[in-house]
Write an enzyme that holds these catalytic residues in place. Structure first.
Site, mmCIF file in Angstrom:
data_model
loop_
_atom_site.group_PDB
_atom_site.id
_atom_site.type_symbol
_atom_site.label_atom_id
_atom_site.label_comp_id
_atom_site.label_asym_id
_atom_site.label_seq_id
_atom_site.Cartn_x
_atom_site.Cartn_y
_atom_site.Cartn_z
ATOM 1 C CD GLU A 26 -0.904 -6.623 5.690
ATOM 2 O OE1 GLU A 26 0.314 -6.783 5.842
ATOM 3 O OE2 GLU A 26 -1.389 -5.639 5.084
ATOM 4 C CB VAL A 108 -0.786 -7.185 0.369
ATOM 5 C CG1 VAL A 108 -1.839 -7.542 -0.677
ATOM 6 C CG2 VAL A 108 -1.362 -6.214 1.394
ATOM 7 C CG ASP A 140 9.752 0.494 -4.435
ATOM 8 O OD1 ASP A 140 9.061 -0.542 -4.528
ATOM 9 O OD2 ASP A 140 10.131 0.956 -3.343
ATOM 10 C CB SER A 142 4.191 -3.180 -3.869
ATOM 11 O OG SER A 142 3.890 -4.266 -3.025
ATOM 12 C CE LYS A 161 0.102 3.782 3.856
ATOM 13 N NZ LYS A 161 -0.292 2.788 2.982
HETATM 14 N N1 PSU Z 1 0.421 -0.063 3.780
HETATM 15 C C1 PSU Z 1 0.126 0.254 5.065
HETATM 16 N N2 PSU Z 1 0.589 -0.518 6.062
HETATM 17 C C2 PSU Z 1 1.362 -1.590 5.828
HETATM 18 C C3 PSU Z 1 1.658 -1.933 4.469
HETATM 19 C C4 PSU Z 1 1.171 -1.140 3.482
HETATM 20 O O1 PSU Z 1 -0.558 1.224 5.306
HETATM 21 O O2 PSU Z 1 1.765 -2.250 6.774
HETATM 22 C C5 PSU Z 1 2.450 -3.162 4.189
HETATM 23 C C6 PSU Z 1 1.549 -4.268 3.586
HETATM 24 O O3 PSU Z 1 1.897 -5.491 4.187
HETATM 25 C C7 PSU Z 1 1.932 -4.267 2.127
HETATM 26 C C8 PSU Z 1 3.387 -3.878 2.198
HETATM 27 O O4 PSU Z 1 1.757 -5.507 1.506
HETATM 28 O O5 PSU Z 1 3.444 -2.895 3.213
HETATM 29 C C9 PSU Z 1 3.928 -3.363 0.892
HETATM 30 O O6 PSU Z 1 5.298 -3.234 1.009
HETATM 31 P P1 PSU Z 1 6.207 -3.069 -0.296
HETATM 32 O O7 PSU Z 1 5.824 -1.733 -0.864
HETATM 33 O O8 PSU Z 1 7.602 -3.099 0.249
HETATM 34 O O9 PSU Z 1 5.877 -4.212 -1.205
HETATM 35 MN MN MN Z 2 8.949 -2.031 -2.882
#
Ligand code: PSU
Ligand code: MN
Length: 308
Positions: A26, A108, A140, A142, A161
């Site tokens: 990614e 992702v 929230d 993802s 995490k």
């Molecule tokens: N976790 C990490 N580094 C990152 C991401 C997640 O340790 O860069 C990124 C990935 O691209 C993941 C995105 O798909 O954050 C998720 O963001 P959101 O929670 O806004 O969907």
């Molecule tokens: Mn989000």
């Protein structure tokens, strides 16, 4: 393969056609996940590790409105240098960025969608998104989790995490019928640490065992990804209090400052890196290397299985 509106680099296209091992990578991790220049160095080294382990990397991003499977080194550098100026692109952003001829660093969810459209079966990254903390107040979740339930692409990650609510994230994955396999472990890893306190049911010992299971799943028509949880290498594990307190105070600060939506993860990563004096970034880089290596091994085993 000519997929409408997606550009697949010729080398990658040929390999996919011949059922040769390809690993998708990614690009949000480059633009928003790490600071320049370490982001670019990490992305290039990750590609090298995939090659050293007998597969071919396909880093995915949207360049000038063109979703591209297998961006060049120059394009990796461009995304890394421009960092957060590049749009963090999840799946819903893809058509808009194409229409506007803009760049996008794919999350992702977006990478899964594009990799799957091109016929790639394995995708390695650092961490997946999940259900955020304070879910009661802020809904929230993802869109990574939703896309995982739709695409037949295995995702290798170092767990989630604890900036996320790991328990709720695991429940959501169960609801969506997404299997989680611990690579040589029965505990879901917490990204910076090998342990999270959450057990996982299935442990597999070898890339071959994982590849065979993927083939069975998709032969059966059970749609969706499999999360392969690969704990951070022992040497880089950030144990206990240091990481827990950094995460705690970063999360509180983000809440106080009203950081929301897709800015949360990049903000927290940066803040945690400051609070751990760079330790978390070192950990992040090295867990990515371990994941892309395992991704290459799984892709190789998968490509050895006869198509039928
Ligand atoms: N976790 C990490 N580094 C990152 C991401 C997640 O340790 O860069 C990124 C990935 O691209 C993941 C995105 O798909 O954050 C998720 O963001 P959101 O929670 O806004 O969907
Ligand atoms: Mn989000």
């Amino acid at each position: 393969m000519h997929v409408s509106r997606i550009f697949v680099a010729p080398e990658i296209e040929r390999l996919i056609k011949n059922n040769e091992p390809v690993v998708a990578l990614e690009s949000t991790i480059i633009s928003h996940g790490m600071p320049y220049p370490k982001n670019v160095q990490t992305a290039l080294r990750a590609e090298e590790i995939v090659r050293e382990n007998g597969a071919t990397p396909a880093t995915i991003a949207i360049i000038n409105g063109i979703p591209t499977i297998g961006i060049t080194k120059e394009q990796i550098d461009y995304i890394g240098k421009n960092g957060e100026k590049i749009t963090k692109a999840s799946k819903r952003d893809i058509p808009i960025l194409i229409a506007n001829k803009q760049d996008g660093a794919t999350t992702v969810a977006a990478t899964l969608f594009l990799a799957s459209s091109a016929g790639i079966k394995v995708f390695a990254t650092g961490g997946i998104g999940g259900v955020h903390r304070y879910f009661g107040d802020i809904m929230d979740i993802s869109s990574d989790l939703d896309e995982l339930s739709k695409k037949n692409v295995a995702v290798i990650c170092a767990g989630a995490k604890s900036i996320l609510d790991i328990g709720k994230t695991l429940e959501y994955l169960e609801t969506k019928s997404i299997p989680i396999i611990g690579y040589q472990t029965n505990e879901f890893p917490a990204f910076f640490s090998r342990k999270s306190g959450f057990k996982i049911k299935y442990k597999m010992e070898s890339p071959k065992q994982i590849a065979d299971m993927l083939k069975i799943k998709w032969d059966l028509g059970i749609k969706g990804s499999v999360v392969i949880a690969n704990p951070i290498p022992e040497k880089f594990d950030i144990y206990g209090d240091l990481i827990a307190s950094a995460i705690e105070s970063a999360c509180n600060e983000a809440k106080e400052k009203g950081i929301a939506g897709n800015q949360v993860t990049p903000y927290l990563l940066d803040e945690i890196n400051n609070l751990t004096q760079g330790k978390s970034l070192e950990a992040n880089i090295n867990l990515v290397y371990a994941n892309v290596k395992l991704g290459a091994e799984i892709a190789r085993e998968y490509s050895k299985i006869p198509l039928c």
